[in-house]
Design a protein around this motif. Structure first.
Motif, PDB file in Angstrom:
ATOM      1  N   LYS A  52       1.001  13.094  12.450  1.00 10.46           N
ATOM      2  CA  LYS A  52       1.562  14.464  12.441  1.00 10.46           C
ATOM      3  C   LYS A  52       2.488  14.316  13.438  1.00 10.46           C
ATOM      4  O   LYS A  52       3.250  15.400  13.729  1.00 10.46           O
ATOM      5  CB  LYS A  52       0.425  15.374  12.943  1.00 10.46           C
ATOM      6  N   GLY A  53       2.934  13.211  14.209  1.00  8.53           N
ATOM      7  CA  GLY A  53       3.733  13.015  15.422  1.00  8.53           C
ATOM      8  C   GLY A  53       5.099  12.806  15.023  1.00  8.53           C
ATOM      9  O   GLY A  53       5.567  13.128  13.992  1.00  8.53           O
TER      10      GLY A  53
ATOM     11  N   GLN B  38      -1.495  14.809  17.030  1.00  5.92           N
ATOM     12  CA  GLN B  38      -0.078  14.136  17.383  1.00  5.92           C
ATOM     13  C   GLN B  38      -0.246  12.595  17.435  1.00  5.92           C
ATOM     14  O   GLN B  38      -1.074  12.064  18.310  1.00  5.92           O
ATOM     15  CB  GLN B  38       0.738  14.789  18.227  1.00  5.92           C
TER      16      GLN B  38
ATOM     17  N   LEU C 116       0.687  14.237  24.340  1.00  8.24           N
ATOM     18  CA  LEU C 116       0.380  14.127  23.084  1.00  8.24           C
ATOM     19  C   LEU C 116      -0.433  15.301  22.765  1.00  8.24           C
ATOM     20  O   LEU C 116      -1.496  15.647  23.443  1.00  8.24           O
ATOM     21  CB  LEU C 116      -0.367  12.979  22.510  1.00  8.24           C
TER      22      LEU C 116
END
Length: 313
Positions: free
Chosen positions: A107-108, A298, A294
Motif C-alpha cells: 500500500k506504500g 504502508q 510508515l
C-alpha cells in the motif's frame, strides 16, 4: 539476535559474475564480475562466528542507522549501531534464475522503476543469466524495537548486482524507521579514485557535526563519515584498475560516504591495516533527516544496482 552457530556462506556462480551470500543478515558478502577484481569488498579478517556483523559486503541497516543515540528511529536505550537486521538470520524463501523476479505489492510508495538502470523493468527481470535469492524477516515488536514490521530482500546476481528491500508496517500505529544498504566497495588505491555525483549536495560531517557542501568530485585523503542529502546516482573512477564502478538507486534520499583512513583503522580488529586504502563505504538509503514515517499497512521500497565498466586507455 545474533546466531549461535558458524555463519554459512552460499556461493553464487553466474555467467557474468560470482557472489557470496549468507542468511545471517541476508548479507551479500562479495560480488566479483568475471575478469575483474572484487567490486563488493570483503575483509580478509572478517569474523564468521555469528556474534557480529561480517566486515564487508552489504550489511542491511534496519530499522535504524548508525549510533542509536543519534537516530530518530531507535527506541530509547537501544544498543548497537545500525539496528538488528544485520545480525539476524533471515528466512530464505526463494532461489531461482531470472527472467522474472516478482516483487510484492503493497500500500506504500510506488517503486519508481523508470529510475532503475539495466535493460528494462527490474520487477519483470532482468536479462537471462541472473540468479535470484529472496529473504524475509518478521519482527513482532518488543523491547528491541516496539513496532511490528516485515521486510523482504531480493538479491539478483548477474551482469550487475541488484538489491530490492521492501519494509512493511504490520503494526496498528505509525512509526519511524531508517534503512540503508551499507555497501563496502573495493578499489586499487582509494587515494587515486574519484567519486562523482555528490557535487553541491549538502552533507552532515559526523566527525565535526557540521554541515557543508563541495562543488568538486570527492577525492580521498582523509577520514570520511558524511551523510549526504542526495538522491543522485554515483560513479567512482579507479584509474589504476582502469574501471568505473557505477551505482544507481531508487527510494533513497541519503548517501553515506565512510572510510576510517589512517586515523581510525586501529579501531577495527577485523580490517587489516594494509587494506585501509582498498575499500570505502558508499551507502544508500534513508537516514537521520530522511528517516521514513510508515503508516499501518504502508511499505517502502529501497533499490540498488551496482555495475562496472572499463575505462578507455
Amino acid at each position: 539476535m545474533a546466531s549461535d552457530t558458524q555463519i554459512q556462506v552460499r556461493k553464487i556462480d553466474t555467467e557474468y559474475s560470482l557472489a557470496e551470500i549468507t542468511d545471517f543478515g541476508a548479507q551479500v558478502l562479495s560480488w566479483t564480475p568475471r575478469g575483474q577484481n572484487p567490486v563488493v569488498w570483503l575483509s580478509d579478517q572478517a569474523s564468521f562466528s555469528g556474534d557480529t556483523t561480517v566486515r564487508g559486503g552489504i550489511p542491511i541497516c534496519l530499522p535504524w542507522f548508525g549510533n542509536p543515540r543519534f537516530s530518530p528511529a531507535a527506541p530509547a536505550g537501544a544498543a548497537g549501531n545500525h539496528g538488528f537486521a544485520k545480525t539476524t538470520v533471515w528466512e530464505r524463501v526463494d532461489s531461482a534464475s531470472s527472467p522474472a523476479v516478482q516483487v510484492p505489492g503493497g500500500k506504500g510508495i510506488e517503486f519508481p522503476r523508470s529510475q532503475m538502470p539495466g535493460n528494462g523493468d527490474i520487477q519483470a527481470g532482468a536479462e537471462a543469466g541472473y540468479k535470484v535469492l529472496t529473504y524475509r524477516l518478521s519482527h513482532k515488536g518488543g523491547e528491541l524495537f516496539p513496532h511490528a514490521f516485515s521486510a523482504q530482500l531480493t538479491i539478483e546476481v548477474g551482469k550487475t548486482l541488484r538489491l530490492i528491500l521492501e519494509a512493511v508496517n504490520t503494526d496498528d500505529h505509525p512509526f519511524t524507521f531508517e534503512a540503508v544498504f551499507h555497501t563496502y566497495l573495493g578499489f586499487s588505491d582509494l587515494r587515486q579514485c574519484e567519486l562523482h555525483g555528490l557535487e553541491h549536495a549538502v552533507f552532515l560531517d559526523t566527525l565535526t557535526d557540521k554541515k557543508a557542501s563541495e562543488d568538486q568530485p570527492i577525492t580521498f585523503n582523509q577520514s570520511f563519515d558524511r551523510i549526504y542529502d542526495s538522491a543522485s546516482n554515483l560513479e567512482i573512477y579507479d584509474s589504476a584498475w582502469r574501471r568505473k564502478i557505477w551505482l544507481k538507486k531508487s527510494g533513497s534520499k541519503s548517501t553515506i560516504v565512510w572510510t576510517p583512513w589512517d586515523r581510525f583503522i586501529k579501531d577495527f580488529s577485523d580490517i587489516p591495516d594494509q587494506e585501509v586504502y582498498r575499500f570505502a563505504g558508499i551507502e544508500f538509503g534513508n537516514a537521520r533527516e530522511n528517516a521514513l514515517l510508515l503508516q499501518p499497512g504502508q511499505s517502502h521500497r529501497l533499490a540498488l544496482e551496482i555495475g562496472v565498466d572499463s575505462l578507455p586507455d
